[in-house]
Design a protein around this motif. Sequence first.
Motif, PDB file in Angstrom:
ATOM      1  N   MET A  28       0.821  -1.205   0.000  1.00 27.27           N
ATOM      2  CA  MET A  28       0.000   0.000   0.000  1.00 27.27           C
ATOM      3  C   MET A  28       0.861   1.264   0.000  1.00 27.27           C
ATOM      4  O   MET A  28       1.728   1.442   0.842  1.00 27.27           O
ATOM      5  CB  MET A  28      -0.911  -0.004   1.238  1.00 27.27           C
ATOM      6  N   HIS A  29       0.605   2.133  -0.982  1.00 31.35           N
ATOM      7  CA  HIS A  29       1.245   3.450  -1.011  1.00 31.35           C
ATOM      8  C   HIS A  29       0.603   4.349   0.044  1.00 31.35           C
ATOM      9  O   HIS A  29      -0.446   4.044   0.603  1.00 31.35           O
ATOM     10  CB  HIS A  29       1.071   4.094  -2.384  1.00 31.35           C
ATOM     11  N   SER A  30       1.256   5.496   0.249  1.00 27.85           N
ATOM     12  CA  SER A  30       0.628   6.538   1.064  1.00 27.85           C
ATOM     13  C   SER A  30      -0.662   6.986   0.380  1.00 27.85           C
ATOM     14  O   SER A  30      -0.770   6.981  -0.843  1.00 27.85           O
ATOM     15  CB  SER A  30       1.568   7.739   1.199  1.00 27.85           C
ATOM     16  N   TYR A  31      -1.660   7.366   1.205  1.00 29.09           N
ATOM     17  CA  TYR A  31      -2.882   7.931   0.638  1.00 29.09           C
ATOM     18  C   TYR A  31      -3.551   8.812   1.672  1.00 29.09           C
ATOM     19  O   TYR A  31      -3.264   8.753   2.875  1.00 29.09           O
ATOM     20  CB  TYR A  31      -3.841   6.840   0.146  1.00 29.09           C
ATOM     21  N   THR A  32      -4.454   9.658   1.199  1.00 26.55           N
ATOM     22  CA  THR A  32      -5.303  10.470   2.064  1.00 26.55           C
ATOM     23  C   THR A  32      -6.743  10.283   1.636  1.00 26.55           C
ATOM     24  O   THR A  32      -7.027   9.951   0.471  1.00 26.55           O
ATOM     25  CB  THR A  32      -4.941  11.968   1.982  1.00 26.55           C
ATOM     26  N   ALA A  33      -7.686  10.488   2.566  1.00 23.03           N
ATOM     27  CA  ALA A  33      -9.111  10.385   2.250  1.00 23.03           C
ATOM     28  C   ALA A  33      -9.899  11.343   3.134  1.00 23.03           C
ATOM     29  O   ALA A  33      -9.751  11.311   4.362  1.00 23.03           O
ATOM     30  CB  ALA A  33      -9.603   8.947   2.451  1.00 23.03           C
ATOM     31  N   GLU A  34     -10.710  12.181   2.491  1.00 23.99           N
ATOM     32  CA  GLU A  34     -11.572  13.086   3.239  1.00 23.99           C
ATOM     33  C   GLU A  34     -12.868  12.379   3.600  1.00 23.99           C
ATOM     34  O   GLU A  34     -13.395  11.583   2.821  1.00 23.99           O
ATOM     35  CB  GLU A  34     -11.896  14.326   2.404  1.00 23.99           C
ATOM     36  N   THR A  35     -13.403  12.660   4.783  1.00 20.61           N
ATOM     37  CA  THR A  35     -14.713  12.137   5.141  1.00 20.61           C
ATOM     38  C   THR A  35     -15.767  12.778   4.242  1.00 20.61           C
ATOM     39  O   THR A  35     -15.521  13.804   3.604  1.00 20.61           O
ATOM     40  CB  THR A  35     -15.036  12.418   6.617  1.00 20.61           C
ATOM     41  N   SER A  36     -16.952  12.170   4.182  1.00 21.26           N
ATOM     42  CA  SER A  36     -17.985  12.649   3.260  1.00 21.26           C
ATOM     43  C   SER A  36     -18.421  14.078   3.549  1.00 21.26           C
ATOM     44  O   SER A  36     -18.856  14.791   2.643  1.00 21.26           O
ATOM     45  CB  SER A  36     -19.195  11.713   3.293  1.00 21.26           C
ATOM     46  N   ASP A  37     -18.294  14.528   4.792  1.00 21.53           N
ATOM     47  CA  ASP A  37     -18.659  15.908   5.120  1.00 21.53           C
ATOM     48  C   ASP A  37     -17.474  16.865   5.009  1.00 21.53           C
ATOM     49  O   ASP A  37     -17.595  18.053   5.333  1.00 21.53           O
ATOM     50  CB  ASP A  37     -19.268  15.986   6.528  1.00 21.53           C
ATOM     51  N   LYS A  38     -16.318  16.338   4.569  1.00 19.68           N
ATOM     52  CA  LYS A  38     -15.100  17.125   4.334  1.00 19.68           C
ATOM     53  C   LYS A  38     -14.517  17.730   5.617  1.00 19.68           C
ATOM     54  O   LYS A  38     -13.622  18.569   5.555  1.00 19.68           O
ATOM     55  CB  LYS A  38     -15.345  18.257   3.321  1.00 19.68           C
ATOM     56  N   LYS A  39     -14.952  17.290   6.773  1.00 22.23           N
ATOM     57  CA  LYS A  39     -14.490  17.872   8.022  1.00 22.23           C
ATOM     58  C   LYS A  39     -13.176  17.260   8.483  1.00 22.23           C
ATOM     59  O   LYS A  39     -12.351  17.937   9.117  1.00 22.23           O
ATOM     60  CB  LYS A  39     -15.556  17.698   9.106  1.00 22.23           C
ATOM     61  N   TYR A  40     -12.964  15.984   8.178  1.00 24.33           N
ATOM     62  CA  TYR A  40     -11.767  15.284   8.627  1.00 24.33           C
ATOM     63  C   TYR A  40     -11.043  14.680   7.431  1.00 24.33           C
ATOM     64  O   TYR A  40     -11.641  14.467   6.361  1.00 24.33           O
ATOM     65  CB  TYR A  40     -12.118  14.162   9.618  1.00 24.33           C
ATOM     66  N   ILE A  41      -9.783  14.379   7.629  1.00 27.68           N
ATOM     67  CA  ILE A  41      -9.001  13.696   6.603  1.00 27.68           C
ATOM     68  C   ILE A  41      -8.207  12.577   7.269  1.00 27.68           C
ATOM     69  O   ILE A  41      -7.556  12.784   8.300  1.00 27.68           O
ATOM     70  CB  ILE A  41      -8.082  14.682   5.851  1.00 27.68           C
ATOM     71  N   PHE A  42      -8.321  11.380   6.697  1.00 28.21           N
ATOM     72  CA  PHE A  42      -7.597  10.219   7.217  1.00 28.21           C
ATOM     73  C   PHE A  42      -6.374  10.000   6.341  1.00 28.21           C
ATOM     74  O   PHE A  42      -6.453  10.035   5.105  1.00 28.21           O
ATOM     75  CB  PHE A  42      -8.490   8.975   7.210  1.00 28.21           C
TER      76      PHE A  42
END
Length: 350
Positions: A28-42
């Motif tokens: 697995m490469h590095s990645y980012t993902a925003e929550t559906s409400d755009k409030k948080y990022i994992f």
Amino acid sequence: MRKIIFAVLFFLAASLSIFAQHPTSAWMHSYTAETSDKKYIFVIRRDREPVFFAGNEYPQSGMYLNDGSTTPLWTVDWRQRVYLPDDGKHVVRFGSLHYSATYREEAFTFFSEGKALRTYRVNELITFPYLLPHSSAGYNFNNARLAPGSENDDVLMRIDKSDGYTLNSGAIIDNEKQTLAIETCHGDNYTFNLLTGEIILSQHPSRNLALALFGVLVIGYAFYLLFAARIKISKTLLSVANCFSGVLISLFLFLIPIISILPYKIPCSSASTPEYPDFWACFYLSVSMLPRYLLTSLNIIAPPEMDMPVSDYTTAIRWFILFWIPCVLSFIILTNLLVSFLKSRRRNLC
């Protein structure tokens, strides 16, 4: 009683192997993902990842406020894909499903602020796991979309600075009720509580069909034993009938799992992945898949060293001779013993 029934089904069932790529089987490469409400990022990051991969600006893997902050709310020390609800506290981690013949691999784990709540193994969620699609990279069990077009599938992971890939495909996340629902490749449906990881609702149509077919087989076999114990024919004809009965019951037990999943199996990965093989391909692959699963699960033999199932002609012939022929002979001997016992009991009563 159910454990005994499934032990018998596992012992004389079949397994098929399909060549499909599991989404987390590769590194697995590095990645980012925003929550559906755009409030948080994992964020999941690897050290020394090239600069064009996402997540380099974050110091650790974990959850962040999506406001440019680089101070984590909480962190994780693993690197895998997840299902991502929008509360900023919970994630559901995918397991890396590398074939081991026992199917005790992690299916997924529920986390709350980085702490594991509950882990589910593949063999806890799938009745006949050896019938799942496989490849040299691993296998899959639930990469099927429950609701195409659902807004929950709009959560994207970014591996590089531009392209996005669907993250929550294969699940329905209800952020208000805080539940997650999945559907397996064999048509099982599960609804989980995201706060605890516990199963709220579950449906197992293939398991129910297998139990029904097994019940019909038991009743039919019982009727045959009673009929054979009462009918007056020569010993030679009775022995032939008992042998034929033993072969049939072995064959039907062998087929029950395949027949049970056929009405409910669904595509388990992307449109580019081949579908399940036809019935006869499944039948052929079954010969060498189940013995390994059964014997390794019972700790009779060690799990094979290979990372994928082997179902060539040599392996199939070996298992047919060493496993299936003894199974058929066992049922023939059992049928003859039961008929003889019932005949003797009938004579004693008369």
